[in-house]
Every structure is written in C-alpha cells, then in structure tokens.
Design a protein around this motif. Structure first.
Motif, PDB file in Angstrom:
ATOM      1  N   PRO A 137       0.811  -1.231   0.000  1.00  0.00           N
ATOM      2  CA  PRO A 137       0.000   0.000   0.000  1.00  0.00           C
ATOM      3  C   PRO A 137       0.840   1.275   0.000  1.00  0.00           C
ATOM      4  O   PRO A 137       0.318   2.333  -0.326  1.00  0.00           O
ATOM      5  CB  PRO A 137      -0.812  -0.106   1.301  1.00  0.00           C
ATOM      6  CG  PRO A 137      -0.701  -1.521   1.753  1.00  0.00           C
ATOM      7  CD  PRO A 137       0.574  -2.062   1.192  1.00  0.00           C
ATOM      8  N   SER A 138       2.121   1.173   0.316  1.00  0.00           N
ATOM      9  CA  SER A 138       2.932   2.393   0.302  1.00  0.00           C
ATOM     10  C   SER A 138       3.077   2.932  -1.125  1.00  0.00           C
ATOM     11  O   SER A 138       3.489   4.066  -1.325  1.00  0.00           O
ATOM     12  CB  SER A 138       4.318   2.130   0.909  1.00  0.00           C
ATOM     13  OG  SER A 138       5.103   1.366   0.029  1.00  0.00           O
ATOM     14  N   LEU A 192       4.283  -9.493   4.327  1.00  0.00           N
ATOM     15  CA  LEU A 192       4.502  -9.344   5.775  1.00  0.00           C
ATOM     16  C   LEU A 192       3.489  -8.351   6.328  1.00  0.00           C
ATOM     17  O   LEU A 192       3.244  -7.303   5.721  1.00  0.00           O
ATOM     18  CB  LEU A 192       5.912  -8.828   6.041  1.00  0.00           C
ATOM     19  CG  LEU A 192       7.056  -9.818   5.779  1.00  0.00           C
ATOM     20  CD1 LEU A 192       8.400  -9.154   6.070  1.00  0.00           C
ATOM     21  CD2 LEU A 192       6.888 -11.090   6.590  1.00  0.00           C
ATOM     22  N   VAL A 193       2.884  -8.712   7.455  1.00  0.00           N
ATOM     23  CA  VAL A 193       2.017  -7.751   8.137  1.00  0.00           C
ATOM     24  C   VAL A 193       2.683  -7.367   9.453  1.00  0.00           C
ATOM     25  O   VAL A 193       3.202  -8.213  10.185  1.00  0.00           O
ATOM     26  CB  VAL A 193       0.590  -8.288   8.383  1.00  0.00           C
ATOM     27  CG1 VAL A 193      -0.097  -8.565   7.059  1.00  0.00           C
ATOM     28  CG2 VAL A 193       0.582  -9.526   9.242  1.00  0.00           C
ATOM     29  N   LYS A 194       2.666  -6.075   9.719  1.00  0.00           N
ATOM     30  CA  LYS A 194       3.389  -5.554  10.864  1.00  0.00           C
ATOM     31  C   LYS A 194       2.559  -5.733  12.132  1.00  0.00           C
ATOM     32  O   LYS A 194       1.393  -5.339  12.182  1.00  0.00           O
ATOM     33  CB  LYS A 194       3.653  -4.069  10.599  1.00  0.00           C
ATOM     34  CG  LYS A 194       4.665  -3.445  11.512  1.00  0.00           C
ATOM     35  CD  LYS A 194       5.028  -2.080  10.950  1.00  0.00           C
ATOM     36  CE  LYS A 194       4.889  -1.029  12.029  1.00  0.00           C
ATOM     37  NZ  LYS A 194       5.063   0.326  11.511  1.00  0.00           N
ATOM     38  N   ALA A 195       3.158  -6.352  13.136  1.00  0.00           N
ATOM     39  CA  ALA A 195       2.504  -6.445  14.446  1.00  0.00           C
ATOM     40  C   ALA A 195       3.318  -5.567  15.386  1.00  0.00           C
ATOM     41  O   ALA A 195       4.154  -6.055  16.144  1.00  0.00           O
ATOM     42  CB  ALA A 195       2.451  -7.895  14.916  1.00  0.00           C
ATOM     43  N   ALA A 196       3.111  -4.278  15.282  1.00  0.00           N
ATOM     44  CA  ALA A 196       3.870  -3.334  16.113  1.00  0.00           C
ATOM     45  C   ALA A 196       3.063  -2.060  16.291  1.00  0.00           C
ATOM     46  O   ALA A 196       2.104  -1.840  15.579  1.00  0.00           O
ATOM     47  CB  ALA A 196       5.211  -3.003  15.465  1.00  0.00           C
ATOM     48  N   ILE A 254      -6.359  -6.875   9.102  1.00  0.00           N
ATOM     49  CA  ILE A 254      -5.172  -6.281   8.518  1.00  0.00           C
ATOM     50  C   ILE A 254      -5.602  -4.900   8.039  1.00  0.00           C
ATOM     51  O   ILE A 254      -6.461  -4.784   7.163  1.00  0.00           O
ATOM     52  CB  ILE A 254      -4.642  -7.096   7.313  1.00  0.00           C
ATOM     53  CG1 ILE A 254      -4.538  -8.587   7.660  1.00  0.00           C
ATOM     54  CG2 ILE A 254      -3.312  -6.530   6.826  1.00  0.00           C
ATOM     55  CD1 ILE A 254      -3.604  -8.922   8.786  1.00  0.00           C
ATOM     56  N   GLU A 314       1.476   0.708   5.425  1.00  0.00           N
ATOM     57  CA  GLU A 314       1.927  -0.643   5.757  1.00  0.00           C
ATOM     58  C   GLU A 314       0.748  -1.521   6.150  1.00  0.00           C
ATOM     59  O   GLU A 314      -0.207  -1.056   6.779  1.00  0.00           O
ATOM     60  CB  GLU A 314       2.914  -0.602   6.926  1.00  0.00           C
ATOM     61  CG  GLU A 314       4.278  -0.085   6.534  1.00  0.00           C
ATOM     62  CD  GLU A 314       5.256  -0.207   7.696  1.00  0.00           C
ATOM     63  OE1 GLU A 314       6.153  -1.063   7.614  1.00  0.00           O
ATOM     64  OE2 GLU A 314       5.121   0.548   8.681  1.00  0.00           O
ATOM     65  N   LEU A 315       0.847  -2.799   5.803  1.00  0.00           N
ATOM     66  CA  LEU A 315      -0.155  -3.757   6.252  1.00  0.00           C
ATOM     67  C   LEU A 315       0.125  -4.034   7.726  1.00  0.00           C
ATOM     68  O   LEU A 315       1.218  -4.455   8.092  1.00  0.00           O
ATOM     69  CB  LEU A 315      -0.066  -5.051   5.438  1.00  0.00           C
ATOM     70  CG  LEU A 315      -0.296  -4.903   3.928  1.00  0.00           C
ATOM     71  CD1 LEU A 315      -0.091  -6.241   3.216  1.00  0.00           C
ATOM     72  CD2 LEU A 315      -1.693  -4.369   3.640  1.00  0.00           C
ATOM     73  N   THR A 316      -0.871  -3.765   8.561  1.00  0.00           N
ATOM     74  CA  THR A 316      -0.673  -3.841  10.004  1.00  0.00           C
ATOM     75  C   THR A 316      -1.780  -4.676  10.620  1.00  0.00           C
ATOM     76  O   THR A 316      -2.947  -4.528  10.258  1.00  0.00           O
ATOM     77  CB  THR A 316      -0.706  -2.419  10.607  1.00  0.00           C
ATOM     78  OG1 THR A 316       0.190  -1.598   9.869  1.00  0.00           O
ATOM     79  CG2 THR A 316      -0.288  -2.423  12.063  1.00  0.00           C
ATOM     80  N   ILE A 317      -1.418  -5.555  11.557  1.00  0.00           N
ATOM     81  CA  ILE A 317      -2.431  -6.415  12.178  1.00  0.00           C
ATOM     82  C   ILE A 317      -2.864  -5.814  13.515  1.00  0.00           C
ATOM     83  O   ILE A 317      -2.027  -5.402  14.328  1.00  0.00           O
ATOM     84  CB  ILE A 317      -1.904  -7.874  12.322  1.00  0.00           C
ATOM     85  CG1 ILE A 317      -2.952  -8.740  13.037  1.00  0.00           C
ATOM     86  CG2 ILE A 317      -0.567  -7.937  13.031  1.00  0.00           C
ATOM     87  CD1 ILE A 317      -2.622 -10.217  13.030  1.00  0.00           C
TER      88      ILE A 317
END
Lengths: 432, 143
Positions: free
Chosen positions: A31-32, A428-432, B91, B97-100
C-alpha cells in the motif's frame, strides 16, 4: 426511465478490465505505492509497460526506456518494478474466477480484461456492473472499470469512457447515456481510439473524411467492406449496435496468450478437464512456436456456471515453469496442476490456460540435461492426440526439445515478492 | 539451479496441505477392516479456506498480537471478502503498511488495539477513515 418490455431481455456485453493492472497488482500488497508514481518494466527491465496515473501525469510515455527514467526517478519519487508475472498471473486468475460468478458466458480477453454476457434492464445492468466492480476491488484487491453495451466494440468504448470520466464512478452503461452525449463523445474521439482500428488504416479513413468514431459509425458498412475489409465492416456494424464480433477462444496479447472456452456440455470429471488442458497445452505450444515465443508462467483455470449457486467451484493454479518454454509436454504437465483442485461431480462450464512472461525463443541447442525418457514417451502420446484432433502436420517434433532462451538469466533487479505463489515470499504484516 | 517442476501455487499445494489418516497397515492379502471407511486425506484448504478467490496468506512480523496467540513469524489466513466487525482481527493499512490489529467498533469511535500492553491503541473517528485490507480467519501458529 422505463424501457419497452422488449428491451428487457436483449443480451448485452460487459467489458471489465483492471486499471493499470500490473501497478494495481503491486499496490494490492504494497500500500505504500498508493498515490505514488509507479512504472512496471518489461522483460530485462527494459522499458515502462505499465504506468500508474501519477506516472502518466509526470508525462512518462508508454514504452519509455528505463535508462532514460532512472536518472530522474529519485527527484520524481518514481517507483520502478520488474514484471512479477507470477503475481500478475495469480491475481488475474482470481479476477477472472470472481467475474465468472456473474455470467455463464465469460471470455477472458487478456490478462486483465474480460467480456461477459449479461442480461437485464438498464437499472439491473448498472447494478450488476457496480457489484462486479466492488467485488473485484474488495475481494481480490484491484480496481476495475466496467463498460456495458450491445456490442463488444461499444462495451470497450463505454469502459474507456468510465475510466476517463470520474462522474461514472467506474461503470458506464452505454444505452443509459442520452444519445446526444454519446454522439458528442464519439465525435471527440479519433478513429484510432476504437478497438480494432490499426494506425495505418487511420490515414486511409481520414482521406475518406472519416476522422472521429462518430464519422465511422455513420459510414456505409458495405462501402467500408469494399474499401477496407470485413473486419472494418464489423467494427462499423458494432458501433451501430449490431453485435458481430463473436466470442473467441484464443487470443495473443502483448504479453500473454490465452485459450479459454465455455463448454456446450459441462465437464464433471478431472479426467475430462485433463483432456481439455492437454488440448490447450498443445494449442499454446503451437501458437508460441508460431510466434517464436516461449513462456515462463502458466495459469490454468476452470469454473462452474453461476446458474448453479449451490455447486460452485473456481479452481486455478499459477505455475512457474522451470525455464522459458514452448514445449507441449511441459505446458501440458504444468496445466495439470489444476487437476487436484477439480471436484469430481461438479459441473464445470469453462476452463482455460493462460501463458505469460513471454520472451523470444533463443537459438541455443536443446539442453540434454533436462531431457528424460519418461517425457519423451509422453511426447509421443501428445503428438498422436494433436494429430488426431488437428490433422497431420499440426505439430512437429521440432518443438520437443527444451531450449533455454538467451535471456533466461533475465535481469529483474526490482522484482517484488511473489506474494501469492511462494511460501517464502508471503506479504509481511506488521505487528507493532 | 534446481529444476522446479509442478505446482508452487499455495492453493494448489494439496500435497503440502494434506494430512494422511490412513488405516493401520495390514499384511498383504488381508483387506483392512477400515478400508471401507477410508475416504481420503484431510484437505486443509477445504477446512481452512472458505473462498479461495478472496483469501490470501500473510506472515506476521512483530509481537504486538501475542496475547491473541499470534506470534512473530506466524502465518495468517486472511479473507478479504468478510465484513470487518467489532472484535475481528484485521489487517489495516496504516502509514502505507499492512498492520495487524484487533478492531473495536464502539459508540465512541473505532479503535485499533494491539494485543500486547507495550503498544498503544490507535483511535480513528469512523470505520470509513480506515482501509481494512482483510479479516484474519485463522492463525497458523508455530508451536
């Protein structure tokens, strides 16, 4: 707006295509890239083959060589990507599977566009068009536009209009537009804008006083046939609203080759699909050879008719080929990746294969390394099969050797991950 | 360079995603009493994926969802066709960014929660201000 009852069930054609397909497929997972100028480069990172609207706005022409763009890329914030054919092949298959749910009559016209047979009142057709557009955007993740009209040529024109005029919100039903507006549009567009009119014919049309699409639509079809060809006459008739470009089962595009058809009688077994795939594998091989091309990615797909909502199945398999090839055995074998996904007993209404990542055949000798007796035996049965179906001389042993093309270590420095076909390259999905 | 033959697409990986539940092996010549009941292997695609066309697999990077049992390196099955509802693990697109996150839809607004106290909540006025990329339906947790 009420139409006479007779109008209700006249079949129409919807033309659906993905906006800036390659760039949109990249954006779906990154998406960036949204809102930034993006170009996707041809084989060997040669030139820009897809431009996002932002890249077009920078004045980057189609086919611009990358070496000319590279020095200014940073200043523009331009993102260049190598062609990720596995990603595009899988996304394309998903789009086509989804569209297949809206019509039993689906012609996959290219990697990013399809024609569908549709029926209904103008209001129903608009609703259907919007439903398809929203579903592809939401479920698959890429934007499409939809044009609906009485003929393929007009449907493509309606689609182009929907793309260029935001007022349509991506869906244009030709017959719902007042005639004066349609004529105004057609008078503004040059004949070169119309599907099927080649550049070289434009001058000859101009000499006859035919400049705009409106001019062409008002020409006498018989005169056009006599001065040009049956093909041009069909275009005139189509512009006048008479459908005369039939569904096609085979098409070679800029960078893909598609064989697809709907079956007269549904196929209900993997064995039946296997047979169809074998035929397509051989057709694709012959066609690639004819054009001096080899493919690197194959997508095989099948689908049920949407008239059996309780029994739906839209399997597809995107297969990276071990090396660029036009070999019937390898193509057919690759297409068999679809077979484990076929549900026995389900009534499949269509199937097809698409080969992408095409590049010219090299001159190198066959690589003995990759030959094996098992495959040679299968060549024999395939050749028999082809000969039986298509007559003597339709395929020869000359294509049986595997040729590594000159560019089989192709330059792809800016390749994005193969997000949907390789376990090691998942998004990759960011978990942060 | 090795030769790659055959399917590599994720949804085609029947052999990868199937589990053998074969009857106990028996001596040759004797029919297995379980034979009539052997109906093929479990196909995880069939059970874990409702709509293959709109389903993607993604990989988690980071520890903000630990409390939900979703760890760094786990894979998630994501269905884009599902409507995001209160309580779903989604998501979302945040800063490109793809974020969970855990989605909370409350009368006071929409909150994207982490499942780890070390990370703050993100408040959004309305769902329409968010781009939800997809809804996670399963976590393939590495045990």
């Amino acid at each position: 707006m009420s139409k006479p009852a007779l109008m209700r069930h006249i079949p129409q054609i919807a033309h659906v295509d993905v906006n800036c397909f390659y760039a949109s497929a990249e954006r779906a997972f990154n998406p960036s890239l949204e809102g930034r100028p993006v170009v996707v480069l041809s084989n060997n990172d040669g030139c820009a083959v897809t431009r996002s609207p932002e890249a077009k706005a920078l004045g980057i022409p189609m086919g611009e060589p990358w070496f000319k763009l590279a020095p200014r890329a940073k200043e523009w914030g331009l993102v260049a990507l190598s062609s990720n054919y596995e990603l595009y092949g899988d996304i394309s298959a998903r789009v086509m599977e989804l569209l297949g749910r809206y019509s039993a009559w689906l012609e996959v016209y290219s990697i990013d566009e399809a024609f569908l047979g549709v029926k209904g009142t103008p209001a129903e057709l608009l609703t259907l068009g919007r439903a398809m557009k929203n579903a592809v955007r939401r479920n698959v993740g890429v934007p499409v536009c939809v044009g609906i009209a009485a003929t393929k040529t007009l449907a493509k024109l309606a689609n182009k209009w929907a793309k260029n005029n935001p007022a349509f919100a991506g869906v244009c039903h030709w017959d719902s537009i007042p005639a004066a507006n349609r004529e105004s549009l057609m008078s503004r567009l040059s004949v070169i804008e119309i599907w099927g009119v080649a550049t070289r014919l434009t001058k000859r049309l101009n000499v006859m006083g035919i400049f705009s699409i409106l001019d062409l639509s008002r020409a006498d079809p018989v005169m056009i046939r006599d001065r040009f060809s049956v093909v041009m006459m069909r275009t005139v008739l189509e512009l006048q609203g008479t459908p005369c470009i039939p569904m096609e089962e085979e098409r070679i595009g800029r960078d893909q080759l598609i064989f697809s058809r709907s079956f007269a009688t549904p196929i209900t077994t993997a064995a039946g699909i296997r047979q169809v795939m074998s035929v397509y594998g051989q057709q694709a091989s012959a066609r690639l050879a004819k054009h001096g091309l080899q493919a690197k990615v194959l997508t095989a797909f099948a689908g049920t008719s949407h008239f059996n909502p309780n029994d739906t199945s839209y399997p597809s398999a995107c297969v990276p080929l071990p090396m660029p090839t036009a070999d019937p055995v390898i193509l057919t074998k690759a297409s068999h990746a679809l077979l484990p996904l076929i549900n026995e007993g389900v009534r499949y209404a269509r199937a097809g294969i698409m080969v992408t990542d095409l590049r010219p055949t090299g001159n190198q000798a066959p690589l003995a390394l990759f030959e094996n007796p098992h495959e040679e035996r299968r060549v024999g049965t395939l050749l028999e099969d082809v000969t039986r179906r298509y007559g003597q001389g339709s395929i020869g042993l000359g294509h049986a050797g595997i040729r590594g093309g000159p560019d089989w270590t192709m330059k792809r420095d800016m390749l994005s991950p193969r997000y949907t076909t390789h376990w090691d390259e998942l998004p990759l999905v960011k978990a942060a | 360079m090795g030769v790659i033959v055959g399917p590599r697409v994720i949804d085609a990986g029947v052999s990868l995603l199937s589990v053998l539940i074969s009857p106990v092996p028996v001596a040759a010549g004797y029919p297995s009493p379980a034979q009539d009941y052997f109906d093929g292997r479990i196909d995880l695609n069939e059970h874990l994926i409702k709509d293959i066309t709109s389903t993607y697999v993604v990989r988690v990077s980071g520890d903000s969802m630990e409390r939900a049992g979703i760890s760094d390196g786990d894979e998630l099955i994501v269905n884009r066709a599902l409507e995001p509802k209160d309580g779903c693990v989604v998501i979302a697109v945040l800063d490109g960014e793809l974020t969970i996150k855990r989605l909370r839809i409350t009368p006071a607004g929409v909150v994207l929660q982490a499942e780890n106290p070390a990370y703050p909540d993100i408040r959004v006025p309305a769902l329409s201000d968010l781009v939800i990329w997809g809804v996670a339906t399963r976590c393939l947790h590495h045990v």
